[in-house]
Design an enzyme around this catalytic site. Structure first.
Site, PDB file in Angstrom:
ATOM      1  CE  LYS A 152      -5.222  -5.696   4.479  1.00 57.48           C
ATOM      2  NZ  LYS A 152      -6.465  -4.258   5.035  1.00 57.48           N
TER       3      LYS A 152
ATOM      4  CG  ASP B  63      -2.341  -1.319   0.916  1.00 53.90           C
ATOM      5  OD1 ASP B  63      -1.553  -1.770   1.121  1.00 53.90           O
ATOM      6  OD2 ASP B  63      -3.075  -0.738   0.571  1.00 53.90           O
TER       7      ASP B  63
HETATM    8  O1  MRU Z   1      -7.452  -3.388   3.293  1.00 54.20           O
HETATM    9  P1  MRU Z   1      -7.242  -3.420   1.797  1.00 54.20           P
HETATM   10  O2  MRU Z   1      -7.604  -4.694   1.342  1.00 54.20           O
HETATM   11  O3  MRU Z   1      -7.437  -2.205   1.046  1.00 54.20           O
HETATM   12  O4  MRU Z   1      -5.410  -3.418   1.277  1.00 54.20           O
HETATM   13  C1  MRU Z   1      -5.035  -4.716   0.485  1.00 54.20           C
HETATM   14  C2  MRU Z   1      -3.852  -4.853   0.585  1.00 54.20           C
HETATM   15  O5  MRU Z   1      -3.126  -4.316   1.714  1.00 54.20           O
HETATM   16  C3  MRU Z   1      -3.113  -4.990  -0.971  1.00 54.20           C
HETATM   17  O6  MRU Z   1      -1.588  -6.425  -0.131  1.00 54.20           O
HETATM   18  C4  MRU Z   1      -2.217  -3.996  -1.480  1.00 54.20           C
HETATM   19  O7  MRU Z   1      -2.842  -3.117  -1.699  1.00 54.20           O
HETATM   20  C5  MRU Z   1      -1.597  -4.133  -2.874  1.00 54.20           C
HETATM   21  S1  MRU Z   1      -2.542  -3.944  -3.494  1.00 54.20           S
HETATM   22  C6  MRU Z   1      -2.160  -4.155  -5.485  1.00 54.20           C
END
Ligand code: MRU
Length: 380
Positions: A279, A268
């Site tokens: 995550k 992220d």
């Molecule tokens: O809370 P989320 O589902 O938006 O978190 C998503 C993640 O942590 C993904 O691993 C990250 O955004 C990379 S997506 C290509």
């Protein structure tokens, strides 16, 4: 169509509106929801209809374009002698009426940006996309609202198309790192559903399969929102890519048994020193991978690297509702009255990252120097 060809359009422009797959109800149901305003897109991001860093950025770009279209249509209605009580006219905030077009338009756009910027805090792609849309707006600010809206819509389309191109480039670089027969663990969902298509980590798997490698995927369930069980497992099953689902606490056992050859996750936000926010639970996996001498790769488009943040300590970590941990939907398994925490992301220190897989190639042992070199010439 090859077996890895995309079957899902996570976001699409359809009949003058944005449609997004409702990821809250997958895999039980596959439905598109429609969006017409920045505020509704922001709510779609906040409530996780759309999630995953690049997909959030694309959604936000369309949110800006939708707001511009809404405002320009409403202003046109005003000038074409429409009844001031018409719905187009009423879409304008009453505070703006009576002002000239540019004032009305600019004020409405600022409100749109404000609601989008506040939708989720961790994925930097949101802010990256909003900044890019703002620059485009500034570049055509003297044009008519209709012209501005069309230019912003074209930019949103470009961000979407570019995201898929970038994912395919990352996929090719990442696929080269995986041996034929590799068993690869991933955490959360960094797939087509988390992007405009193809995916980052899952894009690496798709590209490996496309290149003829027989890989298999081990998907962490990813408590509490279950992106692994619901979304990653679904995407892989759709495309007949072998996938095994495990609960998050099984990863150490699987590694100790010699059943995992590599880890590939998405991210992220990556800080200037290479620390990686992803995550919640990713850090645990990285520590385990180090312990077992298993390479830990992060698939990371350049739009996810934040040079304004020196280290992972400064990355804002979202805390989500405790309801997500308490149980699922209406069923609560946690003891009533217990204190609950729900940090949604964690930070993996750069020293645990074997390599960042980017559209410009793989950066081994990412650190401040490597990242500065990688980002040379990238517009900030
Ligand atoms: O809370 P989320 O589902 O938006 O978190 C998503 C993640 O942590 C993904 O691993 C990250 O955004 C990379 S997506 C290509």
């Amino acid at each position: 169509m090859s077996s890895t060809e995309m079957k899902v359009e996570t976001l699409r422009w359809f009949n003058n509106r944005l449609e997004m797959v409702d990821q809250r109800i997958l895999p039980a149901a596959f439905e598109y929801l429609s969006y017409y305003t920045a505020a509704s897109v922001a709510e779609g991001i906040r409530s996780m209809v759309v999630r995953g860093a690049p997909a959030i950025g694309v959604a936000a770009a369309y949110g800006v374009a939708l707001e511009a279209l809404k405002l320009s249509n409403a202003l046109e209605g005003r000038h074409s002698g429409l009844d001031p009580e018409s719905s187009a006219f009423n879409k304008l905030d009453s505070r703006f009426r009576g002002n000239d077009d540019a004032v009305v338009f600019n004020a409405g756009m600022e409100e749109g940006f404000k609601v989008l910027v506040a939708s989720r805090p961790t994925a930097v792609n949101l802010f990256w996309a909003l900044q890019r849309m703002r620059k485009v707006w500034e570049g055509v600010a003297t044009q008519s609202p209709q012209e501005i809206a069309q230019r912003l819509l074209a930019e949103a389309h470009e961000i979407l198309a570019e995201d898929i191109r970038i994912n395919k480039a990352m996929g090719a670089h990442g696929a080269a790192l995986l041996k034929d027969g590799a068993r690869v663990l991933t955490h959360c969902n960094a797939g087509a559903l988390a992007t405009a298509g193809w995916g980052t980590a899952l894009g690496v798997f798709r590209s490996a399969v496309e290149a003829g490698k027989k890989i298999s995927v081990i998907a962490d369930e990813t408590r509490p929102f279950l992106q692994g069980a619901r979304l990653t497992a679904w995407e892989m099953v759709q495309e007949n890519i072998p996938v095994t689902l495990i609960t998050d606490n099984m990863a150490g056992y699987m590694m100790a048994q010699g059943e995992i050859d590599a880890v590939v996750v998405g991210t992220d936000r990556v800080a200037a020193n290479g620390d990686v926010a992803n995550k919640i639970g990713t850090y645990m996996v990285a520590v385990l991978a180090k312990r077992h001498n298993i390479p830990f790769y992060v698939a990371c488009p350049l739009s996810t690297i934040d040079l304004n943040i020196a280290t992972g300590k400064d990355i804002p970590i979202e805390e989500r509702s405790v309801e997500e941990v308490k149980g699922f939907r209406d069923y609560h398994w946690a003891a009533e009255g217990v204190k609950i925490r729900n940090p949604s992301f964690d930070v993996t220190p750069a020293e645990l990252v074997t390599g960042l897989i980017t559209e410009r190639g793989v950066v081994l042992q990412p650190d401040a120097q490597n990242i500065r070199k990688l980002m040379r010439g990238v517009q900030g």
